[in-house]
Enzyme design. Structure first.
Site: not given
Ligand code: SAH
Length: 449
Positions: A284, A305-306, A332, A352, A392
């Protein structure tokens, strides 16, 4: 919420209600909630309201006693948000309902002073965080010379208040641009006329920010200063795994994804980099916040990330920092399952995810999501490895989150030792009487078999 005066804590002299002006009368349950210290009262706990949408109101209990002043929303589930508490009758007599633009201006200045004291080594930080800065419904972020502002309530949307916000920010922070980021859903809920995200002032809406640079006081000067320090010394390595110049990120308020950085994780990036080593996964990763901080101390870093647009920005950020990282667009959950099944091993993994629980109803589902992610990550972490795991979701309590990670460790046959139990960065203040301000959990563990 600023504390009430000592006199207000005595039970003896109930404060009379002001004679005129808009008022909101609470049910006994609403009054009890306020007395417990929380600044919000829900619509269902309002007995009657004699106020225009967005008005600054005197809040009364069922017997007509004055409890304080609040911002009123005629449509939100959160009908009132306190801006000051009951004062003694003497003080009250000499004070009218406050002038909101002046109050907002004063509180923005106080919020800026707070950051000057506690926020260092960055020019990207939250300047105003709504209730946590006694400014309900107002969020202001600073990205170097660009300020981003979000207005979430009727009261903050009033033209004189908007004017005061801009004037104060221009005078105090001297930005090159001020951008408003609009959440159309919130404007609809508050029954405010639609608006687009736009540049409100100045010319700039994109910039480059620095996080976790070595010299202090960056937030003042905006520019990283070189500081002579032997980069090879043990001391500097232990204290500062990120480069002296800090880690740079592109910020574009109006282009592409129209989103900012996760400023609340800024200090956690630096903390993670103090322990990270070997080959690392940042799951993420969004724009690469953790990944780019891990790059200087890890042998390889892969961000997952997705969101393709997020990864495109992450890749631009890597180039900005002259780092070679790999980015994988994937779900993820699927990727972790496949990697764990394939027997992949890592020394450092960051988890995250986005908020899995938006409300208490989603808690069970959220906890099973956290458990699955942590279980799969732990299976791949080698002895001596580091797990940085975050949540979060406000609705998931720190205790529930810890229990979930502990259960995952048990299932993965790993032992965890807690290195750090962290929250949001200090520009996101936590008020003990407003539990919603303590939403971010970031746990850093040493993993062994
Ligand atoms: N770690 C990052 C913040 C993450 S926010 C930082 O510090 O800047 C959450 C992220 O998860 C977003 O970018 C979103 O695109 C991604 N996301 C949401 N669902 C997801 C999934 N199932 N698999 C991968 N990424 C995902």
């Amino acid at each position: 919420m600023p504390k009430s005066s000592p006199a207000s804590r005595t039970k003896s002299a109930p404060v009379p209600a002001p004679n005129s002006g808009p008022t909101v009368t609470l049910s006994p349950r609403g009054a009890a909630r306020l007395k417990s210290g929380h600044p919000w009262v829900y619509k269902s706990d309002i007995a009657s309201a004699n106020a225009e949408p967005g008005a600054i109101v005197s809040v009364l209990d069922a017997r007509g006693r004055f409890l304080g002043t609040a911002l009123y929303s005629s449509t939100s589930q959160i009908a009132i948000r306190m801006i000051s508490r009951e004062t003694s009758s003497k003080e009250r007599a000499s004070r009218d309902v406050p002038d909101l633009p002046a109050l907002v201006s004063q509180r923005i200045r106080e919020a800026i002073t707070y950051r000057k004291n506690y926020v260092h080594n960055t020019n990207a930080y939250r300047v105003v965080f709504s209730e946590a800065d006694f400014l309900p419904g107002l969020i202001i972020d600073r990205y170097n010379d660009v300020l981003s502002l979000q207005i979430l309530t009727q009261a903050m949307d009033a033209e004189p208040v908007r004017g005061a916000i801009l004037e104060t920010l221009i005078a105090e922070l001297k930005p090159e641009g001020i951008v408003e980021r609009v959440d159309p859903r919130i404007r609809e809920l508050e029954q405010l006329p639609p608006r687009d995200s736009a540049l409100l002032w100045g010319k700039k809406s994109s910039t480059i920010v620095t996080m976790n640079s070595e010299p202090e006081g960056l937030s003042e000067s905006q520019e990283p200063k070189a500081k002579s320090r032997n980069p090879e010394s043990r001391e500097s390595k232990a204290e500062s795994p990120t480069p002296q110049a800090g880690v740079l990120f592109h910020y574009d308020a109006l282009g592409g994804q129209k989103t900012g950085a996760f400023l609340d994780q800024r200090e956690n990036y630096a903390a993670a980099a103090r322990y990270a080593h070997g080959n690392a996964l940042d799951i993420f990763c969004y724009h690469g916040g953790f990944a780019l901080h891990l790059a200087p101390v890890c042998t390889s870093v892969v961000g997952v990330d997705s969101s393709r647009p997020a990864l495109e920005v992450a890749d631009k950020n890597a180039a900005l920092n002259h780092r070679q990282l790999d980015w994988i667009e994937a779900n993820a959950f699927d990727l972790l399952r496949d990697y764990a099944a394939a027997g992949n091993k890592y020394q450092t993994i960051v988890l995250d995810p986005p908020a899995f629980a938006k409300s208490k109803r989603d808690i069970d589902k959220a906890l099973s999501g956290y458990k699955e992610l942590n279980l799969r990550a732990l299976k791949m972490l080698q002895p001596g490895g580091i797990l940085i795991t975050c949540s979060c979701s406000f609705a998931v309590s720190p205790h529930d989150f810890q229990e979930t990670v502990a259960a995952a460790a048990l299932d993965a046959h790993k032992s965890l030792r807690l290195l750090e139990m962290r929250h949001a960065s200090q520009d996101h203040p936590i008020l003990l009487n407003v539990p919603e301000t303590d939403y971010l959990k970031c746990l850093i563990f040493h993993v062994s078999n």
